[in-house]
Motif scaffolding. Structure first.
Motif, PDB file in Angstrom:
ATOM      1  N   GLU A  55     -18.364  -5.109   0.211  1.00  0.00           N
ATOM      2  CA  GLU A  55     -17.235  -5.327   1.125  1.00  0.00           C
ATOM      3  C   GLU A  55     -17.283  -6.732   1.740  1.00  0.00           C
ATOM      4  N   THR A  58     -16.020  -9.048  -0.896  1.00  0.00           N
ATOM      5  CA  THR A  58     -14.555  -8.953  -1.067  1.00  0.00           C
ATOM      6  C   THR A  58     -13.835  -9.731   0.034  1.00  0.00           C
ATOM      7  N   ILE A 299      -9.144  -2.119   5.921  1.00  0.00           N
ATOM      8  CA  ILE A 299      -8.361  -2.535   4.740  1.00  0.00           C
ATOM      9  C   ILE A 299      -9.208  -2.438   3.472  1.00  0.00           C
ATOM     10  N   VAL A 300     -10.463  -2.909   3.543  1.00  0.00           N
ATOM     11  CA  VAL A 300     -11.263  -2.856   2.296  1.00  0.00           C
ATOM     12  C   VAL A 300     -11.683  -1.432   1.939  1.00  0.00           C
ATOM     13  N   ARG A 301     -11.806  -0.569   2.935  1.00  0.00           N
ATOM     14  CA  ARG A 301     -12.269   0.804   2.629  1.00  0.00           C
ATOM     15  C   ARG A 301     -11.140   1.730   2.212  1.00  0.00           C
ATOM     16  N   ASN A 303      -7.822   1.018   1.105  1.00  0.00           N
ATOM     17  CA  ASN A 303      -6.606   0.440   0.576  1.00  0.00           C
ATOM     18  C   ASN A 303      -6.714   0.188  -0.913  1.00  0.00           C
ATOM     19  N   SER A 304      -5.648   0.487  -1.636  1.00  0.00           N
ATOM     20  CA  SER A 304      -5.720   0.232  -3.073  1.00  0.00           C
ATOM     21  C   SER A 304      -5.313  -1.202  -3.415  1.00  0.00           C
ATOM     22  N   ASN A 305      -4.458  -1.810  -2.579  1.00  0.00           N
ATOM     23  CA  ASN A 305      -4.069  -3.209  -2.830  1.00  0.00           C
ATOM     24  C   ASN A 305      -4.931  -4.145  -2.005  1.00  0.00           C
ATOM     25  N   THR A 306      -6.243  -3.933  -2.063  1.00  0.00           N
ATOM     26  CA  THR A 306      -7.127  -4.603  -1.119  1.00  0.00           C
ATOM     27  C   THR A 306      -6.908  -6.107  -1.030  1.00  0.00           C
ATOM     28  N   ASP A 307      -6.919  -6.791  -2.188  1.00  0.00           N
ATOM     29  CA  ASP A 307      -6.905  -8.263  -2.124  1.00  0.00           C
ATOM     30  C   ASP A 307      -5.620  -8.795  -1.490  1.00  0.00           C
ATOM     31  N   ASP A 309      -3.477  -7.178   0.455  1.00  0.00           N
ATOM     32  CA  ASP A 309      -3.334  -6.780   1.861  1.00  0.00           C
ATOM     33  C   ASP A 309      -4.310  -7.536   2.762  1.00  0.00           C
ATOM     34  N   LEU A 310      -5.517  -7.778   2.235  1.00  0.00           N
ATOM     35  CA  LEU A 310      -6.490  -8.547   3.022  1.00  0.00           C
ATOM     36  C   LEU A 310      -5.944  -9.928   3.317  1.00  0.00           C
TER      37      LEU A 310
END
Ligand code: SAM
Ligand code: SF4
Length: 343
Positions: A55, A58, A299-301, A303-307, A309-310
């Motif tokens: 995490e 990421t 968000i990293v834990r 969420n499927s659109n992590t990058d 959305d981050l």
């Protein structure tokens, strides 16, 4: 065909400051309990609340895609985090990152210095508040001077580009040692920075308003021994010429090492702030002296659109970076301790 080059996004806050520097607290835990940093009895976060190494990577990658080119790993004590060397290898390989650096209390450097240098850590800041063994014990509650000195020697042999010592100076505790500390650093071609104590976290060992020492007082004392010239570089690497940024360095005539001052209490440096901090549980702190934060762990834990959305969340957060901090040594407005914050 019409090829359009897309400019790389960068993080600029509403006050025109470019954020290109991220400090990551990789753990809130520490093998010491320095009196200015922690209370004697600390409760640390349950491990599942800490970001795991993947995490951290990421989130760090998202920042680097947004123009961050320098990352500092800190804590707590970064070397007590399992997997720290592997994390360094991964972060130092990020495309676009110029510098991976670390702040450490030095106790475990004897063991790790070579591995860290091989893993791509370019520079180290090592905390050393005193050269007297009994004082080190008193200030750190658990530390041994000999371990830190051994760590410093291991770091010197390991080939880091630069090593800087950090000393938090407390009136009546170690303020009478600044010249000895400076000489220790300069005679070894190391830099040294003297730091004013900040009122972060409730402590019970001393009253912070009683132990404040202004950097200009120390500078005057050191000027009796050394001839200062302004250095060209501050820690604000995007603004090399101006010698602005949190740490103000001075070149010292006759030495390669420099003397710096970090003066959060007496000389507000916020206009040149270029950094944000990631706490060990994944909160993005926009300012050391304000409580504004954004939960990136969520968000990293979850969420499927992590990058995507981050990146969007970070860009939005930067629009809320406060203009400045307002520290008052007689009050602890910021309840989070420095080990949580990532100093
Ligand atoms: N454990 C490592 C170390 O001590 O270097 C890294 C973390 S420590 C929180 C980072 C830096 O913050 C150290 O140089 C430490 O002296 C400084 N620090 C801790 N508490 C502070 C405070 N209340 N005011 C000013 N500096 C502080
Ligand atoms: Fe640990 Fe560093 Fe805080 Fe000292 S200053 S207690 S070494 S995190």
């Amino acid at each position: 065909m019409n090829y359009q080059l897309k400019a790389k996004p960068i993080l600029v806050d509403p006050f025109g400051r470019t954020v290109n520097y991220l400090r990551i607290s990789v753990t809130d835990r520490c093998n010491l309990r320095c009196v200015y940093c922690m209370a004697e009895d600390m409760t640390f976060l349950p491990r599942e609340q800490l970001l795991n190494l993947e995490e951290i990577e990421t989130i760090a990658s998202a920042f680097v895609r947004l123009g961050v080119n320098k990352i500092r790993l800190t804590g707590g004590e970064p070397m007590v985090r399992n997997g720290i060397v592997d994390l360094c290898k991964k972060l130092s390989a990020l495309d676009g990152l110029n510098e991976l650096v670390m702040t450490t209390n030095g106790v475990l450097l004897d063991k790790y210095a070579n591995e860290l240098a091989d893993a791509g850590v370019k520079r180290l800041n090592i905390s050393l508040d005193s050269l007297q063994a009994d004082r080190v014990k008193k200030i750190t509650r658990h530390g041994k001077l000999e371990d830190v000195l051994r760590g410093i020697e291991a770091a010197r042999s390991a080939g880091f580009e630069r090593i800087k010592l950090n000393a938090v100076v407390l009136d009546g505790v170690n303020d009478d040692e600044v010249t000895e500390l400076a000489e220790f650093a300069l005679s070894r071609d190391l830099d040294i920075t003297f730091i004013e104590e900040m009122p972060l976290g409730e402590i019970n060992s001393h009253s912070r308003s009683d132990t404040q020492v202004a950097s200009h007082t120390l500078a005057q004392r050191l000027a009796e021994r050394y001839e200062f010239e302004p250095a060209k570089e501050s820690t604000h690497t995007s603004n090399l010429a101006s010698n602005r940024g949190p740490s103000r360095y001075h070149q010292v005539k006759g030495y390669r090492g420099r003397i710096g001052f970090i003066s959060p209490m007496t000389d507000n440096f916020c206009s040149s702030c270029n950094r944000v901090r990631l706490t060990s549980e994944g909160r993005l702190l926009l300012c050391l002296g304000n409580e504004h934060s954004l939960d990136l762990r969520n968000i990293v834990r979850n969420n499927s659109n992590t990058d995507t959305d981050l990146q969007a969340a970070i860009q939005e957060a930067i629009t809320r970076k406060p203009e400045k901090h307002h520290f008052d040594a007689s009050k602890t407005d910021i309840i989070r301790f420095m080990n949580m914050t990532g100093g």
